[in-house]
Design an enzyme around this catalytic site. Sequence first.
Site, PDB file in Angstrom:
ATOM      1  N   HIS A 192      -2.880   3.339  -4.682  1.00  0.00           N
ATOM      2  CA  HIS A 192      -2.267   2.847  -3.440  1.00  0.00           C
ATOM      3  C   HIS A 192      -0.823   2.392  -3.678  1.00  0.00           C
ATOM      4  O   HIS A 192      -0.358   1.425  -3.087  1.00  0.00           O
ATOM      5  CB  HIS A 192      -3.092   1.696  -2.858  1.00  0.00           C
TER       6      HIS A 192
ATOM      7  N   ASP B 224       0.858  -1.185   0.000  1.00  0.00           N
ATOM      8  CA  ASP B 224       0.000   0.000   0.000  1.00  0.00           C
ATOM      9  C   ASP B 224       0.892   1.232   0.000  1.00  0.00           C
ATOM     10  O   ASP B 224       2.114   1.126  -0.142  1.00  0.00           O
ATOM     11  CB  ASP B 224      -0.945  -0.011   1.211  1.00  0.00           C
TER      12      ASP B 224
ATOM     13  N   GLU C  14      -9.919   2.883  -4.953  1.00  0.00           N
ATOM     14  CA  GLU C  14      -9.543   4.261  -4.637  1.00  0.00           C
ATOM     15  C   GLU C  14      -8.402   4.767  -5.535  1.00  0.00           C
ATOM     16  O   GLU C  14      -7.411   5.321  -5.057  1.00  0.00           O
ATOM     17  CB  GLU C  14      -9.148   4.379  -3.161  1.00  0.00           C
TER      18      GLU C  14
END
Length: 545
Positions: free
Chosen positions: A268, A195, A335
């Site tokens: 990410h 991440d 995202e």
Amino acid sequence: MKKYHMRLLYFLLSLCIGIQVMAQTNPIIPKPVSYQSLATAGVKLDASSKIVGPAKYQAQLQYLQASLKQQTGLQLSINKQVPKSGSYLLIQEDPTQIDKAEMYLLESKGNEIKITVKDIRGLVNAIQTLLQICPLQKSSSFEVPAVAIKDYPRFEYRGMHLDVVRHMFPLEFIKKYIDYLTFHKFNTFHWHLTDDQGWRIEILSYPKLNSIGSWRNATLIGHFKDTPARYDSTRYGGFYTRKEVKEVIAYAALRGIEVIPEIDIPGHSRATITAYPEFSTKPDTTWNVATTWGMYNRQNNVLAPRPATFTFLRTIFHEISDLFPSKYIHVGGDECSKLWWKADPFSQAFMKEKGLKDEHALQTYFISQSAKYLKEKNKQVIGWHEILEGELDTSAIVMNWGGAKEGIEAGKLKHRVIMTPGKPYYFDHYQSHDPNDSLAIHGYNTMDSVYQYDPVPAALRDAKLDQYIIGGQANVWTEYMGYGTKVEYMIFPRMTALSESLWTPAEQKNLDDFRNRLKQNMQPRYDFWGAHYFKQWEQWTRDKQ
């Protein structure tokens, strides 16, 4: 004197009736499909009792042996044949009786506890049930109640996720976490390994992912919405070596747990572009591994569609595929901010060249390419529900962290779907409204809301598309969980509720009955494990929104 004798007789009768009722009451979590108390004597186990089973299950027989010793103190020996006298545990295969994956039969009476299965998961599931009808204390001998149990899961996928990026946990805790999953009859460990805040797995092909990308220079103190933001000055990080990863995989496999790694792309990816800036939309920039949370649309963390980037992805996914035996690899896909692609001339030129109508299509291009690379290794893609923002092949499994709406959309497109909605399956959310409760990200997800949630949206059931919901999973994001004890506090008892919600037939679920079993049987086990747990679960319920 006569009154005294009558009272004594009444007390003894009440005691006998109480013991009988306890024997007839189903204590098991998750609740089995069928539990029958038999009108006969139970099976007495002592140091002379034996364990008998097929050689193919030798590792699981040893696991059973060790588990019984740890819980009861009894060390049973493993025999190749049924003993001529004394009590024994018999594990057998019978495909005429077992017609479902992970199914088991357990019958206890006379001198024999008989477990019938057809696969490792069925046997491991039966062992967890057996442990729950054995005493939770050391004893030189004890009686296993006479019961007949038939059991199998409602859903094929039952998972727990753990983020080891925001905070990393020792190898021994990862094993303990897998033990928790095993006891609750989950079959999948979703290991979130990369991440913005770090890269947590050793990679041979791109070593700077570990020498640079696995370390951040500081970590946020307090909540990420606090102003002004505060940071410590401690270098934080690390990664699991290939040897450690293999150890985890083997530990899980013995217990019937599949380990699915997540390599989160194309967003990410701040740790990745810190190690290799040439994969970013600004290759001349010196990046830093993220020190805060919530990067979406705040800081650049996306991969650029450069030839070197796709070479990187193919190489990485091949290396991960060779390391993990799971047929699934999770590629993230969530995202993914479009701001940085919109502002990048190279990304815009690439989109025009490939005929991609917008940045959503570019995101889908990344996922499709990754799926192609994984297919070369006979692997299948799982991604968060945002992977459906473009047109994607239905072979991809959708892990939906949204609500029923996103699950319905994926099901109607005939994607297989794993339901993991933020409400109520995000276990990083608060369990109470107590201002003194331990810090969490936000939200309010209670034990009873987890239990009562049905992963199958009514609209899909009505449309006869419910077969596309293959199961559910809770997610444990660790922004505010720096230690294993905090993880335990956040997952228990919600994880216990989830286990029954995903295992037990919907028509057999009963919240009041579950609460009784949780209080009487699971809380003592949490204490036996030495696990931290949220003790005010009876006080904080979903009606206190």
